[in-house]
Design an enzyme around this catalytic site. Structure first.
Site, PDB file in Angstrom:
ATOM      1  N   CYS A   1      -8.120 -20.695  47.168  1.00  0.00           N
ATOM      2  CA  CYS A   1      -9.084 -19.671  46.749  1.00  0.00           C
ATOM      3  C   CYS A   1      -8.893 -18.302  47.398  1.00  0.00           C
ATOM      4  CB  CYS A   1     -10.497 -20.185  47.000  1.00  0.00           C
ATOM      5  SG  CYS A   1     -10.804 -21.693  46.081  1.00  0.00           S
TER       6      CYS A   1
ATOM      7  N   ASP B   1     -10.815 -33.482  31.037  1.00  0.00           N
ATOM      8  CA  ASP B   1      -9.760 -32.683  31.656  1.00  0.00           C
ATOM      9  C   ASP B   1      -8.530 -32.795  30.762  1.00  0.00           C
ATOM     10  OD1 ASP B   1      -9.376 -31.702  34.862  1.00  0.00           O
ATOM     11  OD2 ASP B   1      -7.539 -31.998  33.687  1.00  0.00           O
TER      12      ASP B   1
ATOM     13  N   ARG C   1     -17.170 -25.579  49.448  1.00  0.00           N
ATOM     14  CA  ARG C   1     -15.924 -25.602  50.220  1.00  0.00           C
ATOM     15  C   ARG C   1     -15.253 -26.953  50.057  1.00  0.00           C
ATOM     16  NH1 ARG C   1     -19.223 -25.152  55.457  1.00  0.00           N
ATOM     17  NH2 ARG C   1     -20.442 -26.448  54.042  1.00  0.00           N
TER      18      ARG C   1
HETATM   19  C1  UGA Z   1     -13.674 -21.049  50.212  1.00  0.00           C
HETATM   20  C2  UGA Z   1     -15.113 -20.541  50.430  1.00  0.00           C
HETATM   21  O1  UGA Z   1     -15.492 -20.781  51.789  1.00  0.00           O
HETATM   22  C3  UGA Z   1     -16.080 -21.258  49.498  1.00  0.00           C
HETATM   23  O2  UGA Z   1     -17.378 -20.715  49.671  1.00  0.00           O
HETATM   24  C4  UGA Z   1     -15.608 -21.049  48.050  1.00  0.00           C
HETATM   25  O3  UGA Z   1     -16.438 -21.710  47.131  1.00  0.00           O
HETATM   26  C5  UGA Z   1     -14.187 -21.576  47.905  1.00  0.00           C
HETATM   27  O4  UGA Z   1     -13.322 -20.882  48.836  1.00  0.00           O
HETATM   28  C6  UGA Z   1     -13.743 -21.322  46.485  1.00  0.00           C
HETATM   29  O5  UGA Z   1     -13.618 -20.144  46.106  1.00  0.00           O
HETATM   30  O6  UGA Z   1     -13.619 -22.284  45.722  1.00  0.00           O
HETATM   31  P1  UGA Z   1     -12.311 -23.220  50.922  1.00  0.00           P
HETATM   32  O7  UGA Z   1     -11.137 -22.591  50.231  1.00  0.00           O
HETATM   33  O8  UGA Z   1     -12.611 -24.654  50.682  1.00  0.00           O
HETATM   34  O9  UGA Z   1     -13.654 -22.423  50.548  1.00  0.00           O
HETATM   35  O10 UGA Z   1     -12.043 -23.040  52.473  1.00  0.00           O
HETATM   36  P2  UGA Z   1     -12.785 -22.366  53.724  1.00  0.00           P
HETATM   37  O11 UGA Z   1     -13.558 -23.375  54.446  1.00  0.00           O
HETATM   38  O12 UGA Z   1     -13.487 -21.129  53.321  1.00  0.00           O
HETATM   39  O13 UGA Z   1     -11.507 -21.976  54.604  1.00  0.00           O
HETATM   40  C7  UGA Z   1     -10.533 -21.062  54.081  1.00  0.00           C
HETATM   41  C8  UGA Z   1      -9.435 -20.831  55.076  1.00  0.00           C
HETATM   42  O14 UGA Z   1      -9.892 -20.012  56.144  1.00  0.00           O
HETATM   43  C9  UGA Z   1      -8.864 -22.094  55.736  1.00  0.00           C
HETATM   44  O15 UGA Z   1      -7.446 -21.991  55.750  1.00  0.00           O
HETATM   45  C10 UGA Z   1      -9.425 -22.064  57.146  1.00  0.00           C
HETATM   46  O16 UGA Z   1      -8.608 -22.714  58.076  1.00  0.00           O
HETATM   47  C11 UGA Z   1      -9.467 -20.560  57.384  1.00  0.00           C
HETATM   48  N1  UGA Z   1     -10.433 -20.128  58.433  1.00  0.00           N
HETATM   49  C12 UGA Z   1     -11.757 -20.347  58.257  1.00  0.00           C
HETATM   50  C13 UGA Z   1      -9.969 -19.474  59.556  1.00  0.00           C
HETATM   51  O17 UGA Z   1      -8.750 -19.251  59.731  1.00  0.00           O
HETATM   52  N2  UGA Z   1     -10.876 -19.033  60.494  1.00  0.00           N
HETATM   53  C14 UGA Z   1     -12.208 -19.234  60.342  1.00  0.00           C
HETATM   54  O18 UGA Z   1     -12.971 -18.809  61.241  1.00  0.00           O
HETATM   55  C15 UGA Z   1     -12.659 -19.906  59.208  1.00  0.00           C
END
Ligand code: UGA
Length: 442
Positions: A273, A41, A164
């Protein structure tokens, strides 16, 4: 799509450039599968931290997996890029692609790491782009490799990552699917060797062309964000007409064509993301001559989710000026210390601007918040709640459900809960004497 043809059974030498939320779990998983992994890194402090057995960020189970890789010898973390690239069969590019002001991705780190590969590669190398990038980026990686090392033979592969935060280890070891965009069968075969253990354990291996793989990542994240914004738009309608958004999405989710996941209304999506990928995908579409207005609407609904909660808080406490508000949960989602584009922090800033006194609490993100914002954060949730005129659930950490809400009731100046994540049980909160204000239901 291709049927896996598992021919080789030897560990490979794999270099990983970029040890962030994607590169580090990837390195640890590859080492766990028996490959010889060498990661680096540009942040030298991160290298020191990792070699001292600590993680630069919070991620469940990752410290153990990294530690095992380092002590068993399959994982090496070094600042010596030559050690990473020279003799590697495969080099993963996992560097950050942050957003520029216009929403486009900043690909400078990717170009720099591509040049590093060109400068140090010895023999044929498969260069795998795992960073999230606009479609067409792998062409630039290939051109840069040729330009900076005319004699190099290589394959470029797009291998988007769907892990995630908060479940990165589980997602790395048992991915929902492995997507590889390739231009040659030999590159596909090398990628099958890389992921042999996961494929044997039943993970679908989806082989396609490079641009489709690149696009699939943006398309997936944008679609998940669209589901969330759909639920939040629905929540506005439910509030207006007196329906219950959870009941509605539960019924919708009973249809397997729709699915229940990512339909939880609340404060909206955040994190590093979704917001950047949506903006970048809109740019990709615009450059291709398509105005993807749907994505703008998805982002607008997401911003409105915060406006709505601000209104709920005002309804609850009237004037914000001088009110003490406890904010439980500051990370962008539970299970992480990451506060990048956290809706809860955005909400805190909106309330602060209007004169409220915000006392934050988060099980994992406190240090991050203290370092990067001016918010007041306490280490004891009950201290945040003492004498508060209102408490807001900003992030749906499950441990908040188990708080002693009867004790909290007696400590608060006014027992008002604005549940911006619909986390708590409404009837229990009302029975405990709270004024309970959820999202998308009366
Ligand atoms: C997201 C994707 O889910 C992954 O598949 C992807 O690899 C990743 O981005 C990336 O591009 O690196 P992540 O950012 O870790 O993953 O988070 P998520 O679990 O997807 O949640 C994203 C946001 O949506 C959070 O703020 C969560 O609170 C919100 N969320 C999620 C809601 O408001 N409602 C829901 O029903 C689900």
């Amino acid at each position: 799509m291709d049927t896996p043809n598992l021919t080789r059974n030897r560990p490979m030498k794999i270099g990983v450039i970029g040890l962030g939320h994607v590169g580090l779990p990837t390195s640890a998983a590859l080492a766990h599968w028996g490959h010889k992994v060498v990661g680096t890194d540009t942040d030298l402090e991160k290298i020191t931290t990792l070699n001292e057995g600590r993680l630069p960020f919070f991620e469940p189970q990752l410290a153990e997996l990294v530690h095992r890789g380092l002590t068993e010898g399959n994982l090496t973390i070094t600042e010596d890029v030559n050690e990473v690239v020279a003799g590697a069969d495969v080099v993963f590019l996992c560097v950050g692609t942050p957003p520029k002001d216009d929403g486009d991705a900043d690909l400078r780190a990717l170009e720099q790491s591509t040049r590093t590969v060109a400068a140090h590669a010895t023999g044929h190398v498969v260069v795998v782009c795992k960073s999230t990038v606009p479609a067409g980026t792998c062409d630039n990686i290939a051109r840069t490799l040729s330009r900076f090392n005319g004699g190099l033979t290589f394959d470029v592969v797009s291998n988007p990552e769907f892990m995630r935060e908060g479940s990165a280890v589980e997602d790395s070891l048992k991915p929902s699917r492995i997507v590889v965009g390739v231009a040659t069968e030999s590159a596909a075969s090398a990628m099958r060797d890389v992921y042999r253990k996961a494929i044997e354990a039943g993970t679908p291996f989806m082989q396609t062309d490079i641009r489709s793989a690149e696009l699939a990542k943006h398309a997936s994240n944008a679609f998940l964000a669209t589901k969330i914004s759909y639920a939040n738009a629905l929540a506005r309608i439910c509030e207006a007409i007196g329906a219950d958004v959870t009941a509605v999405v539960d019924i919708m989710g009973g249809d397997p064509r729709i699915g229940r996941s990512f339909l939880d209304a609340g404060l909206g999506y955040g994190g590093f993301c979704f917001p950047k990928d949506l903006a970048c995908f809109e740019q990709v579409a615009a450059k291709a001559g398509y105005d993807f207005g749907l994505l703008r609407e998805v982002a607008a609904i997401n911003a409105e989710a915060i406006d709505t909660v601000v209104e709920h808080v005002k309804e609850a406490v009237w004037n914000l000026d001088g009110k003490r508000i406890a904010l439980l949960g500051l990370s962008f989602k539970p299970g992480t210390s990451d506060i990048r584009s956290s809706p809860s922090i955005a909400l805190a800033n909106r309330l602060l601007e209007q004169g409220a006194d915000i006392i934050g609490y988060d099980p994992a993100a406190a240090t991050n918040v203290r370092t990067n914002t001016r918010l007041t954060v306490v280490d004891d949730a009950y201290e945040a709640l003492k004498d508060a005129h209102c408490v807001i659930i900003g992030t749906d950490w499950p441990q908040f459900i188990d708080f002693d809400w009867n004790v909290i009731h007696d400590r608060m100046a006014h027992p008002v809960v604005v549940d911006a994540r619909n986390l708590l049980d409404a009837s229990m909160m009302v029975a405990a004497g709270f004024t309970y204000i959820p999202v998308g239901k009366r």
